[in-house]
Design a protein around this motif. Structure first.
Motif, PDB file in Angstrom:
ATOM      1  N   CYS A  23      -6.680   9.572   6.586  1.00 37.24           N
ATOM      2  CA  CYS A  23      -5.804   8.797   5.700  1.00 37.24           C
ATOM      3  C   CYS A  23      -5.164   7.608   6.396  1.00 37.24           C
ATOM      4  O   CYS A  23      -4.906   7.637   7.595  1.00 37.24           O
ATOM      5  N   THR A  24      -4.887   6.586   5.595  1.00 33.19           N
ATOM      6  CA  THR A  24      -4.111   5.433   6.048  1.00 33.19           C
ATOM      7  C   THR A  24      -3.008   5.181   5.034  1.00 33.19           C
ATOM      8  O   THR A  24      -3.105   5.584   3.868  1.00 33.19           O
ATOM      9  N   VAL A  25      -1.963   4.489   5.499  1.00 32.68           N
ATOM     10  CA  VAL A  25      -0.847   4.117   4.630  1.00 32.68           C
ATOM     11  C   VAL A  25      -0.702   2.607   4.698  1.00 32.68           C
ATOM     12  O   VAL A  25      -0.700   2.021   5.784  1.00 32.68           O
ATOM     13  N   SER A  26      -0.586   1.969   3.535  1.00 34.48           N
ATOM     14  CA  SER A  26      -0.410   0.515   3.498  1.00 34.48           C
ATOM     15  C   SER A  26       1.043   0.162   3.780  1.00 34.48           C
ATOM     16  O   SER A  26       1.913   1.037   3.850  1.00 34.48           O
ATOM     17  N   ALA A  27       1.307  -1.120   3.910  1.00 37.02           N
ATOM     18  CA  ALA A  27       2.669  -1.592   4.177  1.00 37.02           C
ATOM     19  C   ALA A  27       3.624  -1.244   3.044  1.00 37.02           C
ATOM     20  O   ALA A  27       4.829  -1.128   3.264  1.00 37.02           O
ATOM     21  N   GLY A  29       3.343   1.584   1.290  1.00 39.11           N
ATOM     22  CA  GLY A  29       3.370   3.034   1.146  1.00 39.11           C
ATOM     23  C   GLY A  29       2.258   3.643   0.330  1.00 39.11           C
ATOM     24  O   GLY A  29       2.323   4.820  -0.028  1.00 39.11           O
ATOM     25  N   VAL A  30       1.211   2.882   0.028  1.00 38.37           N
ATOM     26  CA  VAL A  30       0.085   3.421  -0.732  1.00 38.37           C
ATOM     27  C   VAL A  30      -0.832   4.185   0.217  1.00 38.37           C
ATOM     28  O   VAL A  30      -1.233   3.667   1.261  1.00 38.37           O
ATOM     29  N   LEU A  31      -1.168   5.398  -0.161  1.00 38.15           N
ATOM     30  CA  LEU A  31      -1.999   6.264   0.665  1.00 38.15           C
ATOM     31  C   LEU A  31      -3.463   6.122   0.277  1.00 38.15           C
ATOM     32  O   LEU A  31      -3.807   6.131  -0.909  1.00 38.15           O
ATOM     33  N   ALA A  32      -4.329   5.972   1.266  1.00 44.69           N
ATOM     34  CA  ALA A  32      -5.775   5.945   1.047  1.00 44.69           C
ATOM     35  C   ALA A  32      -6.392   7.100   1.817  1.00 44.69           C
ATOM     36  O   ALA A  32      -5.990   7.401   2.939  1.00 44.69           O
ATOM     37  N   VAL A  33      -7.350   7.761   1.181  1.00 45.84           N
ATOM     38  CA  VAL A  33      -8.075   8.870   1.799  1.00 45.84           C
ATOM     39  C   VAL A  33      -9.532   8.443   1.896  1.00 45.84           C
ATOM     40  O   VAL A  33     -10.141   8.077   0.891  1.00 45.84           O
ATOM     41  N   ASP A  34     -10.075   8.487   3.084  1.00 42.08           N
ATOM     42  CA  ASP A  34     -11.459   8.062   3.324  1.00 42.08           C
ATOM     43  C   ASP A  34     -11.703   6.644   2.804  1.00 42.08           C
ATOM     44  O   ASP A  34     -12.765   6.328   2.277  1.00 42.08           O
ATOM     45  N   GLY A  35     -10.683   5.782   2.917  1.00 45.11           N
ATOM     46  CA  GLY A  35     -10.807   4.388   2.527  1.00 45.11           C
ATOM     47  C   GLY A  35     -10.624   4.111   1.045  1.00 45.11           C
ATOM     48  O   GLY A  35     -10.693   2.971   0.615  1.00 45.11           O
ATOM     49  N   LEU A  36     -10.387   5.146   0.251  1.00 47.94           N
ATOM     50  CA  LEU A  36     -10.203   4.981  -1.189  1.00 47.94           C
ATOM     51  C   LEU A  36      -8.772   5.338  -1.570  1.00 47.94           C
ATOM     52  O   LEU A  36      -8.195   6.270  -1.017  1.00 47.94           O
ATOM     53  N   GLY A  37      -8.220   4.611  -2.531  1.00 48.62           N
ATOM     54  CA  GLY A  37      -6.878   4.916  -2.997  1.00 48.62           C
ATOM     55  C   GLY A  37      -6.818   6.332  -3.545  1.00 48.62           C
ATOM     56  O   GLY A  37      -7.723   6.776  -4.251  1.00 48.62           O
ATOM     57  N   CYS A  38      -5.774   7.034  -3.209  1.00 49.99           N
ATOM     58  CA  CYS A  38      -5.600   8.402  -3.680  1.00 49.99           C
ATOM     59  C   CYS A  38      -5.392   8.390  -5.191  1.00 49.99           C
ATOM     60  O   CYS A  38      -4.687   7.528  -5.721  1.00 49.99           O
ATOM     61  N   CYS A  39      -5.974   9.340  -5.905  1.00 51.53           N
ATOM     62  CA  CYS A  39      -5.861   9.364  -7.368  1.00 51.53           C
ATOM     63  C   CYS A  39      -4.423   9.614  -7.814  1.00 51.53           C
ATOM     64  O   CYS A  39      -4.050   9.227  -8.909  1.00 51.53           O
ATOM     65  N   ASP A  40      -3.612  10.242  -6.985  1.00 48.91           N
ATOM     66  CA  ASP A  40      -2.197  10.442  -7.282  1.00 48.91           C
ATOM     67  C   ASP A  40      -1.437   9.332  -6.566  1.00 48.91           C
ATOM     68  O   ASP A  40      -1.201   9.400  -5.368  1.00 48.91           O
ATOM     69  N   GLN A  41      -1.070   8.301  -7.303  1.00 48.44           N
ATOM     70  CA  GLN A  41      -0.458   7.129  -6.682  1.00 48.44           C
ATOM     71  C   GLN A  41       0.905   7.408  -6.066  1.00 48.44           C
ATOM     72  O   GLN A  41       1.410   6.606  -5.290  1.00 48.44           O
ATOM     73  N   PHE A  42       1.492   8.543  -6.381  1.00 45.89           N
ATOM     74  CA  PHE A  42       2.830   8.854  -5.885  1.00 45.89           C
ATOM     75  C   PHE A  42       2.836   9.847  -4.721  1.00 45.89           C
ATOM     76  O   PHE A  42       3.869  10.072  -4.115  1.00 45.89           O
ATOM     77  N   VAL A  43       1.711  10.458  -4.405  1.00 45.88           N
ATOM     78  CA  VAL A  43       1.692  11.521  -3.402  1.00 45.88           C
ATOM     79  C   VAL A  43       2.107  11.020  -2.023  1.00 45.88           C
ATOM     80  O   VAL A  43       2.837  11.708  -1.311  1.00 45.88           O
ATOM     81  N   PRO A  57       2.899   1.344   8.001  1.00 40.78           N
ATOM     82  CA  PRO A  57       1.492   1.022   7.778  1.00 40.78           C
ATOM     83  C   PRO A  57       0.616   1.509   8.937  1.00 40.78           C
ATOM     84  O   PRO A  57       1.092   1.687  10.050  1.00 40.78           O
ATOM     85  N   GLY A  58      -0.640   1.753   8.615  1.00 36.05           N
ATOM     86  CA  GLY A  58      -1.614   2.186   9.621  1.00 36.05           C
ATOM     87  C   GLY A  58      -2.102   3.586   9.341  1.00 36.05           C
ATOM     88  O   GLY A  58      -1.970   4.089   8.230  1.00 36.05           O
ATOM     89  N   PRO A  59      -2.663   4.216  10.349  1.00 33.58           N
ATOM     90  CA  PRO A  59      -3.128   5.591  10.158  1.00 33.58           C
ATOM     91  C   PRO A  59      -1.964   6.500   9.765  1.00 33.58           C
ATOM     92  O   PRO A  59      -0.889   6.426  10.343  1.00 33.58           O
ATOM     93  N   ALA A  60      -2.187   7.328   8.762  1.00 26.65           N
ATOM     94  CA  ALA A  60      -1.150   8.271   8.340  1.00 26.65           C
ATOM     95  C   ALA A  60      -1.007   9.352   9.406  1.00 26.65           C
ATOM     96  O   ALA A  60      -1.998   9.816   9.979  1.00 26.65           O
TER      97      ALA A  60
END
Length: 73
Positions: A23-27, A29-43, A57-60
């Protein structure tokens, strides 16, 4: 304090993915799993606010509390 009973199955799955380095976190706070946005935008924000994922930001990364919950499950 968040306990494993307070976490949904999705929350626990996201914590396991963070622990696995997937996972990564954007500046903003959006979480991406395997480079894709997580389906739960609030998790990502929910787990960060609960003190389970380190903010920024960076690797979660799991916090000490987040790691303890993953290991206890």
């Amino acid at each position: 304090m968040t306990t494993t009973t307070d976490l949904s199955y999705r929350d626990r799955a996201v914590l396991r993915a963070v622990a696995a380095g997937r996972c990564t976190v954007s500046a903003i706070g959006v979480l991406a799993v395997d480079g894709l946005g997580c389906c739960d935008q609030f998790v990502g924000r929910r787990l960060t606010n609960a003190g389970l994922i380190a903010p920024g930001p960076g690797p979660a990364r799991l916090t000490v509390t987040g790691r303890a919950l993953v290991e206890a499950a």
